[in-house]
Design a protein around this motif. Structure first.
Motif, PDB file in Angstrom:
ATOM      1  N   SER A 158       7.349  -1.287  -4.882  1.00 22.70           N
ATOM      2  CA  SER A 158       8.097  -0.606  -3.811  1.00 22.70           C
ATOM      3  C   SER A 158       7.692   0.860  -3.713  1.00 22.70           C
ATOM      4  O   SER A 158       8.534   1.769  -3.742  1.00 22.70           O
ATOM      5  N   SER A 159       6.395   1.099  -3.612  1.00 27.67           N
ATOM      6  CA  SER A 159       5.910   2.472  -3.571  1.00 27.67           C
ATOM      7  C   SER A 159       4.800   2.618  -2.533  1.00 27.67           C
ATOM      8  O   SER A 159       4.114   1.652  -2.187  1.00 27.67           O
ATOM      9  N   LEU A 160       4.660   3.837  -2.046  1.00 35.81           N
ATOM     10  CA  LEU A 160       3.578   4.202  -1.142  1.00 35.81           C
ATOM     11  C   LEU A 160       2.673   5.199  -1.848  1.00 35.81           C
ATOM     12  O   LEU A 160       3.150   6.124  -2.514  1.00 35.81           O
ATOM     13  N   VAL A 161       1.362   5.018  -1.682  1.00 31.00           N
ATOM     14  CA  VAL A 161       0.380   5.893  -2.320  1.00 31.00           C
ATOM     15  C   VAL A 161      -0.435   6.591  -1.239  1.00 31.00           C
ATOM     16  O   VAL A 161      -0.987   5.941  -0.350  1.00 31.00           O
ATOM     17  N   PRO A 201      16.638  -2.285   3.007  1.00 31.90           N
ATOM     18  CA  PRO A 201      15.215  -2.664   2.948  1.00 31.90           C
ATOM     19  C   PRO A 201      14.314  -1.500   3.341  1.00 31.90           C
ATOM     20  O   PRO A 201      14.776  -0.513   3.911  1.00 31.90           O
ATOM     21  N   ILE A 202      13.025  -1.644   3.032  1.00 29.21           N
ATOM     22  CA  ILE A 202      12.052  -0.625   3.426  1.00 29.21           C
ATOM     23  C   ILE A 202      11.872  -0.686   4.940  1.00 29.21           C
ATOM     24  O   ILE A 202      11.492  -1.730   5.482  1.00 29.21           O
ATOM     25  N   CYS A 203      12.150   0.405   5.618  1.00 28.91           N
ATOM     26  CA  CYS A 203      12.078   0.392   7.073  1.00 28.91           C
ATOM     27  C   CYS A 203      11.736   1.788   7.592  1.00 28.91           C
ATOM     28  O   CYS A 203      11.862   2.782   6.875  1.00 28.91           O
ATOM     29  N   GLY A 204      11.263   1.843   8.821  1.00 35.41           N
ATOM     30  CA  GLY A 204      10.996   3.114   9.470  1.00 35.41           C
ATOM     31  C   GLY A 204       9.569   3.616   9.266  1.00 35.41           C
ATOM     32  O   GLY A 204       8.686   2.885   8.823  1.00 35.41           O
ATOM     33  N   HIS A 205       9.358   4.896   9.569  1.00 31.40           N
ATOM     34  CA  HIS A 205       8.037   5.526   9.493  1.00 31.40           C
ATOM     35  C   HIS A 205       7.989   6.473   8.301  1.00 31.40           C
ATOM     36  O   HIS A 205       8.807   7.385   8.190  1.00 31.40           O
ATOM     37  N   PHE A 206       7.015   6.251   7.427  1.00 30.25           N
ATOM     38  CA  PHE A 206       6.800   7.109   6.268  1.00 30.25           C
ATOM     39  C   PHE A 206       5.495   7.881   6.492  1.00 30.25           C
ATOM     40  O   PHE A 206       4.436   7.275   6.629  1.00 30.25           O
ATOM     41  N   THR A 207       5.566   9.198   6.494  1.00 31.47           N
ATOM     42  CA  THR A 207       4.395  10.034   6.784  1.00 31.47           C
ATOM     43  C   THR A 207       4.039  10.883   5.577  1.00 31.47           C
ATOM     44  O   THR A 207       4.895  11.573   5.012  1.00 31.47           O
ATOM     45  N   CYS A 208       2.772  10.819   5.176  1.00 28.35           N
ATOM     46  CA  CYS A 208       2.247  11.671   4.104  1.00 28.35           C
ATOM     47  C   CYS A 208       1.539  12.863   4.740  1.00 28.35           C
ATOM     48  O   CYS A 208       0.666  12.693   5.598  1.00 28.35           O
ATOM     49  N   VAL A 209       1.902  14.067   4.309  1.00 27.20           N
ATOM     50  CA  VAL A 209       1.287  15.305   4.810  1.00 27.20           C
ATOM     51  C   VAL A 209       0.494  15.930   3.665  1.00 27.20           C
ATOM     52  O   VAL A 209       1.055  16.232   2.606  1.00 27.20           O
TER      53      VAL A 209
END
Length: 276
Positions: A158-161, A201-209
């Motif tokens: 459950s992670s974003l890289v 739950p995991i939802c929506g927009h995840f943005t990496c800057v």
């Protein structure tokens, strides 16, 4: 085995340093770590020179070589005279944008309008009258903007890289639906590159800057749309009030209709009784 190799490496280093002291000459550059220079700015390298009073310097030279180690790419940058000249003295710059000085206990290299071709391994060599010498080196690279930012998901954790190609000193930050990530959404790793998501739950927009001194670049991971939040409290009360009003209105209408038809029937019976 690793400890033995480390001890041997340390012993060899100490022996080299000891040899320099015995011979009376040593030099080191202040910029020990790789140095990153902004394009068009100036590069300044300072070398500290130590030698005993019996060992007189005969020459101090600055050179640059490719970081790849190609021997044919070595370039002479400046040559400083030795002897008993009063210090400081100007060294002979061997490139149009290079100048150097020799001062008591130091030599300083100045390079103007740094460009991509100026990157490499810079070295300063100090030679004594007796032929003994010492050399110090440092790596100089161009400061580059961030490039090719990407975001990938690790479902099992459950992670974003967040990844970035080759920018200098990248700084990472995260947004969720254009707002800074809070504890209710997830936790960011110490280096900022990984976002551990706690939102279920995991939802929506995840943005990496990803940003540095030359600007920033972004990448976004899009999950399923989030359900509207805040459907409790005041919103629930309003919905319940509307439902109650509808039910109450319907019930009032039914009662009114029933009462109307009941009165109408009573009047009809009364009229029939009067006619009889």
């Amino acid at each position: 085995m690793a400890l033995l190799e480390f001890l041997c490496w340390r012993a060899a280093t100490l022996l080299l340093l000891f040899a320099d002291v015995v011979h009376g000459i040593s030099v080191h550059i202040s910029n020990e770590e790789p140095t990153y220079i902004m394009p068009g700015s100036s590069l300044v390298l300072r070398a500290h020179i130590e030698h005993n009073s019996q060992e007189e310097l005969s020459a101090v030279t600055w050179e640059r070589a490719p970081e790849s180690g190609a021997p044919d790419g070595r370039t002479s940058l400046a040559a400083c005279p030795g002897g008993s000249l009063p210090l400081p003295v100007q060294c002979a710059g061997l490139r149009p944008n290079v100048r150097a000085t020799l001062e008591p206990g130091a030599s300083i290299l100045h390079l103007n309008k740094y460009g991509k071709s100026d990157a490499g391994v810079y070295s300063v060599s100090v030679t004594g009258k007796g032929g003994q010498s010492s050399t110090a080196r440092c790596i100089v690279r161009e400061y580059e903007a961030v490039h090719h930012v990407s975001v990938s998901i690790n479902i099992s954790h459950s992670s974003l890289v967040c990844g970035e190609a080759w920018g200098t000193e990248p700084q990472f930050s995260w947004l969720h639906e254009q707002d800074a990530v809070t504890g209710s959404v997830g936790h960011v790793s110490p280096d900022g590159a990984t976002l551990l998501i706690t939102k279920v739950p995991i939802c929506g927009h995840f943005t990496c800057v990803v940003s540095n001194k030359l600007g920033y670049s972004t990448a976004t991971y899009t999950a399923a749309p989030c359900e509207p939040e805040g459907i409790s409290g005041a919103t629930v009360a309003i919905v319940c009030l509307v439902v109650l009003q509808i039910l109450g209105g319907g019930l009032a209408f039914l009662l009114w209709r029933r009462y109307r038809y009941k009165n109408r029937g009573d009047r009809l019976r009364d009229n029939m009784d009067d006619n009889i």
